[in-house]
Design a protein around this motif. Structure first.
Motif, mmCIF file in Angstrom:
data_model
loop_
_atom_site.group_PDB
_atom_site.id
_atom_site.type_symbol
_atom_site.label_atom_id
_atom_site.label_comp_id
_atom_site.label_asym_id
_atom_site.label_seq_id
_atom_site.Cartn_x
_atom_site.Cartn_y
_atom_site.Cartn_z
ATOM 1 N N LYS A 1 -21.225 37.559 28.910
ATOM 2 C CA LYS A 1 -21.785 36.512 28.238
ATOM 3 C C LYS A 1 -21.052 36.100 27.043
ATOM 4 C CE LYS A 1 -25.769 33.731 27.694
ATOM 5 N NZ LYS A 1 -27.459 33.555 28.045
ATOM 6 N N HIS A 2 -20.499 34.896 26.917
ATOM 7 C CA HIS A 2 -19.857 34.475 25.852
ATOM 8 C C HIS A 2 -18.505 35.386 25.430
ATOM 9 C CE1 HIS A 2 -23.536 32.237 24.650
ATOM 10 N NE2 HIS A 2 -23.877 33.274 24.370
ATOM 11 N N HIS A 3 -18.116 35.859 26.422
ATOM 12 C CA HIS A 3 -16.624 36.494 26.442
ATOM 13 C C HIS A 3 -15.452 35.463 26.833
ATOM 14 C CE1 HIS A 3 -13.397 39.037 27.614
ATOM 15 N NE2 HIS A 3 -13.852 40.087 26.599
ATOM 16 N N PRO A 4 -14.252 35.302 26.211
ATOM 17 C CA PRO A 4 -13.359 34.461 26.437
ATOM 18 C C PRO A 4 -12.928 34.349 27.820
ATOM 19 C CG PRO A 4 -12.952 35.835 24.525
ATOM 20 C CD PRO A 4 -13.974 36.337 25.164
ATOM 21 N N ASP A 5 -13.068 35.564 28.790
ATOM 22 C CA ASP A 5 -12.633 35.596 29.999
ATOM 23 C C ASP A 5 -13.860 35.630 30.799
ATOM 24 O OD1 ASP A 5 -9.886 35.880 29.272
ATOM 25 O OD2 ASP A 5 -9.982 37.981 29.290
#
Length: 158
Positions: free
Chosen positions: A102-106
């Motif tokens: 969650k909320h990771h750029p990828d």
């Protein structure tokens, strides 16, 4: 009786929390309220209505179609699209693997290629969906939709 160096309030003796023989008595000052620097700040981000700060969940309540993203049908379709696209980002110039952090750029974001604007047939159409990374969706896709809005092609994503 001891007093707190900063507030000059009387201190209250408190016994150790774990084992009385291991932890001797300690002295703790009483705190009457939160000092101004620790008080809760008013909401500064998000949508605001009038002079009040943003309300929690206001974005979801503002548009009834947002609730569709929380349904089991959407979650299942989202995973189906990710599997169809091989967990690869279809938006970026260089394809890369997506993840579920969650909320990771990828992290995986399923994007409507053509904005549905409230059309439920277009919302659920698998041919109109693509797996993209959060980074692409939050930058390039938003740039495209802003340009469309400026040219008068639509009213945001609804």
């Amino acid at each position: 009786m001891q007093k707190c160096a900063r507030t000059k309030q009387p201190a209250t003796p408190v016994r150790g929390l774990f084992h009385f023989s291991t932890y001797p008595e300690v002295t703790v000052a009483r705190l009457k309220g939160l000092p101004g620097r620790l008080a809760v700040a008013p909401g500064a981000l998000g949508y605001s209505s009038g002079s009040q700060g943003a309300k929690p969940g206001a974005r979801k309540r503002g548009n009834p179609l947002r609730r569709l993203y929380a349904t089991k049908r959407w979650r299942d379709l989202r995973l189906e699209i990710a599997l169809r696209d091989g967990w690869m980002c279809r938006g970026c110039a260089v394809p890369h693997l997506l993840n579920e952090v969650k909320h990771h750029p990828d992290s995986l974001t399923v994007d409507h290629i053509e904005p549905h604007r409230g059309n439920l047939l277009l919302f659920w159409d698998e041919a109109n969906l693509q797996a993209v990374c959060k980074r692409w969706h939050d930058t390039e896709k938003q740039r495209q939709e802003s340009a469309d809005h400026a040219r008068g092609k639509g009213e945001g994503w609804v």
